[in-house]
Structures are given as structure tokens and as C-alpha cells.
Design a protein around this motif. Structure first.
Motif, mmCIF file in Angstrom:
data_model
loop_
_atom_site.group_PDB
_atom_site.id
_atom_site.type_symbol
_atom_site.label_atom_id
_atom_site.label_comp_id
_atom_site.label_asym_id
_atom_site.label_seq_id
_atom_site.Cartn_x
_atom_site.Cartn_y
_atom_site.Cartn_z
ATOM 1 N N UNK A 1 56.006 22.920 42.044
ATOM 2 C CA UNK A 1 56.192 22.283 43.344
ATOM 3 C C UNK A 1 57.016 23.124 44.292
ATOM 4 N N UNK A 2 58.048 23.804 43.780
ATOM 5 C CA UNK A 2 58.895 24.640 44.631
ATOM 6 C C UNK A 2 58.090 25.747 45.305
ATOM 7 N N UNK A 3 57.064 26.229 44.610
ATOM 8 C CA UNK A 3 56.211 27.268 45.188
ATOM 9 C C UNK A 3 55.104 26.678 46.053
ATOM 10 N N UNK A 4 54.515 25.577 45.603
ATOM 11 C CA UNK A 4 53.326 25.043 46.272
ATOM 12 C C UNK A 4 53.638 24.378 47.609
ATOM 13 N N UNK A 5 54.788 23.682 47.726
ATOM 14 C CA UNK A 5 55.064 22.933 48.954
ATOM 15 C C UNK A 5 55.343 23.841 50.142
ATOM 16 N N UNK A 6 55.406 25.141 49.917
ATOM 17 C CA UNK A 6 55.553 26.082 51.023
ATOM 18 C C UNK A 6 54.271 26.174 51.843
ATOM 19 N N UNK A 7 53.177 25.660 51.281
ATOM 20 C CA UNK A 7 51.890 25.702 51.973
ATOM 21 C C UNK A 7 51.368 24.275 52.168
ATOM 22 N N UNK A 8 50.357 24.128 53.013
ATOM 23 C CA UNK A 8 49.805 22.812 53.308
ATOM 24 C C UNK A 8 48.291 22.844 53.160
ATOM 25 N N UNK A 9 47.701 21.659 53.059
ATOM 26 C CA UNK A 9 46.251 21.525 53.051
ATOM 27 C C UNK A 9 45.589 22.226 51.882
ATOM 28 N N UNK A 10 44.494 22.928 52.185
ATOM 29 C CA UNK A 10 43.708 23.580 51.138
ATOM 30 C C UNK A 10 44.508 24.676 50.455
ATOM 31 N N UNK B 1 47.026 26.867 45.543
ATOM 32 C CA UNK B 1 48.221 27.347 44.834
ATOM 33 C C UNK B 1 48.422 26.561 43.542
ATOM 34 N N UNK B 2 48.276 25.234 43.606
ATOM 35 C CA UNK B 2 48.443 24.420 42.401
ATOM 36 C C UNK B 2 47.379 24.747 41.365
ATOM 37 N N UNK B 3 46.149 25.006 41.809
ATOM 38 C CA UNK B 3 45.074 25.360 40.877
ATOM 39 C C UNK B 3 45.359 26.702 40.214
ATOM 40 N N UNK B 4 45.807 27.676 41.008
ATOM 41 C CA UNK B 4 46.085 29.009 40.457
ATOM 42 C C UNK B 4 47.221 28.958 39.439
ATOM 43 N N UNK B 5 48.288 28.244 39.761
ATOM 44 C CA UNK B 5 49.421 28.148 38.840
ATOM 45 C C UNK B 5 49.036 27.375 37.578
ATOM 46 N N UNK B 6 48.204 26.355 37.731
ATOM 47 C CA UNK B 6 47.748 25.597 36.567
ATOM 48 C C UNK B 6 46.899 26.454 35.645
#
Length: 312
Positions: free
Chosen positions: A96-105, A110-115
């Protein structure tokens, strides 16, 4: 809040209490685990407006960590479930600390790549068993007294866990914190202009959602006594999106309905149509998006409101 909703919840709880009498308990436990997973995801998507394509990482992490500490370290069952939940929460904080820096798609990607990174770590890690999975997870005794080898005893533990988690989600949604999350979903710029730290609220919601997803994964591992790569695969992330949309995104009870429909269909159709189950799930998703944009519960609620309006 209308008095009809608590009555509906009580009726549902009463039905679940007697469900093992008429339905195979393991099937109902599977439905409950995925219902909790979908409710956790809905807290993020339906009430915060954040679409995560990587929630399977938290589900799988909870399953693997709980299974490992129960099997290899011999921890009590309750501490194993707690370990899986906390591990998923910690991973949620990192992602979340990395992903919330971006919005929308961009947030979703980012969440898909990290997962996927987490998924490949699970493939290579010795403690997960690789492609063979983590087998033979002991159920143990809850609080050292209740023998969970009995499916009925385990069922009531799973029910208690899911009801408690559902209550936590319900209280979160109807708290001042939940109202701010809804405001972020509707108009983030306005919330920022009012002086709220939107990034902090998003991160807290993400961590809470990840922790509950991890609890669902840990509970599922306890029920089936194994954890596999399927729990952390991106297909699981897609399934939880389908459950949420089918049941009704942004509704309290929608994800429970969506999970019940999907898991029941998979269970009933797996032996009859085999791999075509995936095609059927895809067709259901397309029909839902085109004809039932608000999901089963959302459309039912809208229909009820229209009927009440006409009578008035």
C-alpha cells in the motif's frame, strides 16, 4: 439505520447456525472464507474507490504463514491464524505504501505487479513447498480445548471468525473514518481541500483490507489443511473482483451473495463441465457488467426502493 437490516442479519445468522444440519459443512466453510475475502476487497473498492488487482497476495500470504507456523513450529491454532493475519497486514502496509502514490489504472497495475512478485517468491521459497504446496496443516485444538478435527466444531469457529470480521467491517463503514473513505471515493480533491491526509486514510484502509484478506486465507488453509500457489495466483484476484461486482460493489451484503453464488457454481459444475467452469464464470461476469451494473444486492435494493416509492 432501518430496523429491517439488523433483523435480516439475525435471520441470516440463524440460518448459518443450522446450516451444517442440511449442507456439507466444508462447502459452507469455503463459502464463508471467500465471503470474508470478498468483503475485505469490497472495503477497498466499494467504499474507498481503490481497485486492487493483487489481493490474492494477501490471501495467499495469510494461508502460507498460518500453515507454516502451525505445521513446522507447532503453534496453537489461534496464534497461527493471528500470525497469518499480521503477516498479510505487514505485506499490505508495504504494498500500500508504494501503490497509493498512484491513482486509477496505475494503482491497479502497481498492485498486480507487486502481487506477481510475491507469487514468484512463493514459488521459489522452500517453506511454501513450491508447486506441491504446503500439505498436512494440522487443525489442532482451539484454546487447547475444542478439537478442530471435527468438521462441525471447526465450522462454528469459522462462522465466529467471519461474523466478527463482518461486524468489524460494518462498524468501520459506519464510523467517521468510513465516512471519510466514502468521501475519498466520491471526490478526493474535495477531501484534500478540507484538510484531510488522504494518503494516510487510503493506507489504513488498504492495510485493514489486506489483514482481513489474510485472515480469510489463513482460515481457508485451516479448513482444507493445505495452502497452494492457487491461493496467491492472479486468478484468485480476478475471482474476488467478480464476486464483489456480481453481489454488488459498495453494498455491505453484496460480496457475501457474490461469493456464495460463485463458490456454489464452481462446486456444482466442476465435475460436470470441467474446465468450462472458467468460461461460464466469464459469461456471468459479462452479463453482470452489461445487465446488472449494481450487482444482485444493488439491483434488488433499487427495485425495492422503486416499489416503496410507487406505494408512497
Amino acid at each position: 439505520m432501518s430496523r429491517k437490516f439488523p433483523l435480516g442479519y439475525l435471520l441470516l445468522l440463524a440460518a448459518l447456525l443450522f446450516a451444517p444440519v442440511v449442507v456439507y459443512p466444508v462447502l459452507v466453510m469455503k463459502v464463508l472464507c471467500f465471503a470474508l475475502f470478498a468483503c475485505a476487497f469490497n472495503l477497498l473498492l466499494g467504499y474507498t474507490g481503490l481497485l486492487s488487482f493483487g489481493h490474492a497476495a494477501f490471501f495467499g500470504s495469510g494461508a502460507y504463514i498460518a500453515g507454516h507456523v502451525l505445521k513446522e513450529w507447532g503453534w496453537p491454532t489461534e496464534f497461527g491464524l493471528l500470525a497469518g493475519t499480521l503477516a498479510a497486514a505487514a505485506l499490505g502496509w508495504l504494498v500500500g505504501s508504494l501503490a497509493i502514490r498512484r491513482q486509477g489504472i496505475y494503482f491497479a497495475m502497481v498492485t498486480l505487479a507487486l502481487a506477481q512478485m510475491v507469487y514468484f517468491i512463493f514459488i521459489q521459497s522452500p517453506f511454501t513447498g513450491g508447486e506441491d504446496g504446503l500439505q498436512g496443516i494440522p487443525r489442532g485444538h482451539f484454546l487447547g480445548v475444542i478439537d478442530l478435527a471435527n468438521d462441525t466444531a471447526l465450522y462454528y469457529l469459522v462462522l465466529a471468525i467471519c461474523v466478527s470480521a463482518f461486524w468489524l467491517i460494518y462498524r468501520t463503514i459506519h464510523s467517521p473514518f468510513g465516512q471519510i473513505l466514502k468521501a475519498v471515493r466520491e471526490n478526493e480533491a474535495r477531501v484534500v481541500s478540507l484538510g484531510y491526509d488522504v494518503a494516510k486514510y487510503k493506507l489504513v484502509a488498504f492495510v485493514l483490507s489486506a489483514a482481513l484478506a489474510g485472515l480469510a486465507g489463513a482460515t481457508k488453509a485451516l479448513v482444507f489443511k493445505f495452502a497452494t500457489l492457487t491461493d496467491a495466483h492472479w486468478h484468485a484476484s480476478g475471482e474476488v473482483v467478480l464476486m464483489t461486482l456480481l453481489g454488488g460493489m459498495g453494498t455491505i451484503f453484496g460480496p457475501v451473495v457474490g461469493a456464495s453464488v460463485i463458490i456454489t457454481l464452481q462446486s456444482e459444475l466442476a465435475d460436470k463441465v470441467g474446465s468450462l467452469v472458467t468460461v461460464i464464470m466469464g459469461a456471468i461476469f459479462v452479463i453482470c457488467v452489461l445487465a446488472f451494473r449494481r450487482g444482485i444486492v444493488g439491483e434488488a435494493t433499487a427495485l425495492y426502493q422503486r416499489m416503496v416509492g410507487r406505494r408512497a
